[in-house]
Design an enzyme around this catalytic site. Structure first.
Site: not given
Ligand SMILES: *Cc1c(COP(=O)(O)O)cnc(C)c1O
Length: 357
Positions: A101, A169, A193
């Protein structure tokens, strides 16, 4: 019908109580004669739902008054672009490289300006959280990924970045434990998530970082536009905000983030303690940096992977296949995964090891 234990990395399980409440209110929200999906986003019913969701999130995370909470769309992936577009303002930005990521965030930021990778775990195949950050004092911001969802590596502390705004993030571990929001300039997370349905993205941004984009970002990509319109510049993801609000209430009823952290420690320890007690399975991550949310593991013989997945499915557990980039297995055990789900998984793993060892 028996519900499955879904170990998916996202979209992931939601608390059963929340789904039942949403089902009960599907046709008629609080005697309004309509469901939330059908409501005007500017009507007083929906405005009250959105306001309560924001207030509950602020209370749960202890978000200070000088931060805006934005309910956006486009996932965490759109934030990979909105962040440099809005915050770089002609300066360079520092990024910490922790895996899949972080790599994507870095790739997008490079389209907008100079990116300095100030720490990386690439030397050990991203199996640890790098501690030694060489922050440039005049960087526009420092970006890191609090939990690498694919690699299963988590920062169990908040990095100190002095006057350089910390951008995080937090897609896969937001709301899993208490954090000090005041140490961050910007926190973002896709909802699917640990928050609610896919389609909603939450951005928590400190006031002074709003409206700094040079050149001014396009309308829908400008934090300032969304902040001034209280996330209602256009139609927001109304149902996602509503379900997220129900999840926030569920967390509050159950003791907030301190209580969920305790449970997340207990759940992840159950799995890691078992992994460490056997050589049939292995997890490659440095012990002190193991994720409480995503637990990747391999079987000692990859030829058994298909049988493992098949057996798990027959035992009511799905989505255990590891990410295509790393193989093996991955158990994602976010807030809504009951401890019984983890116990069930460990029992299955023991039995599988005994039969195939
Ligand atoms: C799932 C995830 C993303 C991407 O998320 P989207 O909502 O599909 O764009 C980015 N960073 C992390 C750490 C993730 O777990």
């Amino acid at each position: 019908m028996a519900r499955l234990f879904n170990f998916s990395a996202g979209p992931a399980m939601l608390p059963e109580e929340v789904l039942k409440q949403a089902a009960d209110e599907m046709l008629d929200w609080h005697g309004s004669g309509q469901g939330v999906m059908e409501m005007s986003h500017r009507g007083k019913d929906f405005m009250s739902i959105a306001a309560l969701a924001e207030a509950d999130l602020r209370e749960l995370m202890g978000i200070p008054a000088n931060y805006k909470v934005l309910f956006l769309q486009g996932g965490a992936t759109l934030q990979f672009e909105m962040i440099p577009m809005n915050l770089m303002a002609g300066k360079a930005a520092d990024y910490v490289h922790t895996g899949e990521w972080a790599k994507k965030a870095i790739k997008e930021a490079k389209r907008f300006g100079t990116v300095n990778t100030i720490a990386s775990a690439e030397d050990k195949k991203f199996t640890y959280a790098p501690r030694d950050w060489k922050i440039n004092p005049d960087a526009a911001y420092v970006h890191y990924t609090a939990n690498e969802t694919i690699g299963g590596v988590e920062f169990h502390w908040t990095p100190e970045t002095g006057n350089v705004p910390l951008v995080c993030d937090m897609s896969s571990n937001i709301l899993s434990k208490p954090i000090d929001v005041s140490k961050y300039g910007l926190i973002y997370a896709g909802a699917q998530k640990n928050i609610g349905p896919a389609g909603l993205t939450i951005v928590i941004i400190r006031d002074d970082l709003i409206g700094k984009g040079v050149p001014t970002p396009q309308t829908m990509l400008d934090y300032k536009i969304h902040a001034e319109a209280e996330s209602m510049y256009n139609t927001p993801p109304t149902y996602g905000i509503y379900v997220a609000g129900l999840v926030f209430q569920w967390l509050k009823r159950n003791g907030g983030l301190a209580a969920i952290e305790k449970l997340n420690i207990e759940k992840s320890n159950l799995l890691y303690d078992y992994l460490d007690s056997t050589d049939f399975y292995a997890n490659p991550v440095a012990k002190q940096d193991r994720s409480r949310m995503n637990v990747p593991f391999t079987l000692k013989d990859a030829a058994l992977d298909d049988a493992f997945i098949k057996g798990a499915k027959e035992a009511g557990m799905v989505q255990l296949k590891g990410h295509r980039s790393v193989g093996g297995m991955r158990a994602s055990i976010y807030n809504a995964m009951p401890i019984d789900g983890v116990k069930h998984l460990v029992a299955f793993m023991k039995d599988f090891a005994k039969k195939n060892g």
